[in-house]
Design a protein around this motif. Structure first.
Motif, short mmCIF file in Angstrom:
data_model
loop_
_atom_site.label_atom_id
_atom_site.label_comp_id
_atom_site.label_asym_id
_atom_site.label_seq_id
_atom_site.Cartn_x
_atom_site.Cartn_y
_atom_site.Cartn_z
N SER A 104 0.80 -1.22 0.00
CA SER A 104 0.00 0.00 0.00
C SER A 104 0.84 1.27 0.00
N LEU A 105 2.13 1.17 0.27
CA LEU A 105 2.99 2.34 0.36
C LEU A 105 4.21 2.19 -0.53
N PRO A 106 4.77 3.30 -0.99
CA PRO A 106 6.03 3.23 -1.72
C PRO A 106 7.15 2.77 -0.79
N LEU A 107 8.26 2.38 -1.36
CA LEU A 107 9.38 1.92 -0.54
C LEU A 107 9.88 3.03 0.38
N ILE A 108 9.96 4.25 -0.17
CA ILE A 108 10.40 5.42 0.60
C ILE A 108 9.31 6.47 0.56
N ARG A 109 8.92 6.97 1.71
CA ARG A 109 7.90 8.03 1.76
C ARG A 109 8.33 9.10 2.77
N LEU A 110 8.48 10.31 2.29
CA LEU A 110 8.76 11.47 3.15
C LEU A 110 7.52 12.35 3.15
N ARG A 111 7.13 12.80 4.34
CA ARG A 111 6.00 13.71 4.46
C ARG A 111 6.36 14.85 5.41
N GLY A 112 6.40 16.07 4.85
CA GLY A 112 6.68 17.25 5.66
C GLY A 112 8.06 17.22 6.31
N ILE A 113 9.03 16.64 5.64
CA ILE A 113 10.36 16.49 6.24
C ILE A 113 11.12 17.82 6.19
N SER A 114 11.54 18.27 7.37
CA SER A 114 12.39 19.46 7.49
C SER A 114 13.64 19.10 8.27
N ARG A 115 14.74 19.75 7.90
CA ARG A 115 15.99 19.60 8.67
C ARG A 115 16.55 21.00 8.89
N VAL A 116 16.59 21.40 10.15
CA VAL A 116 16.99 22.75 10.52
C VAL A 116 18.27 22.68 11.35
N TYR A 117 19.24 23.50 11.00
CA TYR A 117 20.47 23.61 11.76
C TYR A 117 20.54 25.00 12.38
N GLY A 118 20.98 25.07 13.63
CA GLY A 118 21.10 26.36 14.29
C GLY A 118 19.74 26.92 14.69
N SER A 119 19.77 28.16 15.18
CA SER A 119 18.52 28.81 15.60
C SER A 119 18.66 30.32 15.47
N GLY A 120 17.54 30.99 15.54
CA GLY A 120 17.54 32.44 15.43
C GLY A 120 18.09 32.91 14.10
N ALA A 136 18.96 12.68 11.10
CA ALA A 136 17.56 12.62 11.49
C ALA A 136 16.87 13.94 11.16
N PRO A 137 15.67 13.90 10.63
CA PRO A 137 14.95 15.14 10.34
C PRO A 137 14.55 15.86 11.62
N THR A 138 14.42 17.18 11.52
CA THR A 138 13.95 17.95 12.66
C THR A 138 12.46 17.73 12.88
N LEU A 171 8.80 7.12 6.27
CA LEU A 171 8.46 5.70 6.28
C LEU A 171 9.33 4.97 5.28
N PHE A 172 9.98 3.91 5.75
CA PHE A 172 10.73 3.02 4.87
C PHE A 172 10.03 1.67 4.86
N ASN A 173 9.56 1.29 3.69
CA ASN A 173 8.85 0.02 3.55
C ASN A 173 7.66 -0.05 4.52
N GLY A 174 7.01 1.10 4.73
CA GLY A 174 5.84 1.15 5.57
C GLY A 174 6.12 1.31 7.05
N VAL A 175 7.39 1.38 7.44
CA VAL A 175 7.76 1.50 8.86
C VAL A 175 8.22 2.91 9.16
N GLU A 176 7.71 3.51 10.23
CA GLU A 176 8.11 4.85 10.64
C GLU A 176 9.53 4.79 11.22
N ALA A 206 11.35 7.04 12.61
CA ALA A 206 11.54 7.72 13.89
C ALA A 206 11.24 6.81 15.07
N ASP A 207 10.45 5.76 14.85
CA ASP A 207 10.08 4.85 15.93
C ASP A 207 11.15 3.79 16.19
N LEU A 208 12.16 3.71 15.34
CA LEU A 208 13.19 2.69 15.49
C LEU A 208 14.21 3.09 16.56
#
Length: 239
Positions: A8-24, A66-68, A73-78, A80-82
């Motif tokens: 039901s899912l593609p092998l790789i699925r990114l949704r709303g992925i952001s990666r932020v370095y630093g602040s301000g 790791a995304p901020t 999902l890789f192969n349907g598995v989240e 971040a939960d690993l």
């Protein structure tokens, strides 16, 4: 890894992925709410100007960063939960990596270089050698198995690096500027090898490149600007 949603899912699925370095004022948004699906068997090239986020996207897909925020999902598995150990197992058993630098051990044969990651997988010597020879055969270098890197051309060294990535039978090959250190002739040699692995073996390939002519070997081109996907489509249409 168990497929949480088989078929039901593609092998790789990114949704709303952001990666932020630093602040301000020093904040850098390397990825900005990226949505991306990659199906099994695709050959995808990611391009964009320097700082566009293409290498960061590759690192997130390869679980090297790791995304901020967002969902991967890789192969349907989240992902971040690993656990940390499960991340390592994902990289070891499902992902193969090829970089601009060959990263081969000197004074060590091509066969032994390809065997190295299989040692960490706990394979016995006979099984390691059989898998490594098979991987070298896929890139046309089984006849050079006993040669050290110094006895191989740049293109052959990169093919050994590809064989090393293939030896563990990954589902996805992640290639970051795989022809960046090569001249045109050797670059074509590498790209033909990757194209063959995709078309013959059905290997899913995600490649970052700054070379438009090398991207033409892929079937799909993603163009990134300022951490976002600006264009995404069949290579010749998106170029």
């Amino acid at each position: 890894m168990v497929n949480a949603a088989a078929g039901s899912l593609p092998l790789i699925r990114l949704r709303g992925i952001s990666r932020v370095y630093g602040s301000g004022e020093a904040e850098v948004r390397a990825l900005d709410a990226v949505d991306l699906d990659i199906a099994k068997g695709e050959f995808v090239a990611i391009m964009g100007p320097s700082g566009s986020g293409k290498s960061t996207a590759m690192n997130v897909i390869g679980c090297l960063d790791a995304p901020t925020s967002g969902e991967y999902l890789f192969n349907g598995v989240e992902v971040a939960d690993l656990t940390q150990d499960q991340h390592a197992l994902l990289r070891r058993h499902y992902l193969g990596f090829v970089f601009q630098g060959y990263n081969l051990l000197p004074r060590t044969s091509a066969l032994q270089n390809v065997e190295l990651p299989l040692i960490y997988k706990g394979l016995g010597r006979a099984e390691r050698q059989a898998a490594s020879i098979a991987a070298l055969e896929k890139v046309g270098l089984a006849h050079r198995a006993s040669h050290d890197p110094s006895e191989l051309s740049g293109g052959q060294q990169q093919r050994v690096a590809i064989a090393r990535a293939l030896a563990g039978n990954p589902q996805v090959l992640l290639a970051d500027e795989p022809t960046g250190n090569l001249d045109t002739k050797l670059s074509i040699e590498i790209m033909e090898a990757l194209k063959g692995l995709n078309e013959t073996d059905g290997l899913t390939i995600v490649m970052v490149t700054h070379e438009a002519d090398m991207a033409q070997y892929a079937k799909r081109l993603i163009w990134m600007v300022d951490g976002r996907i600006e264009r995404d489509g069949p290579t010749r249409e998106a170029a």
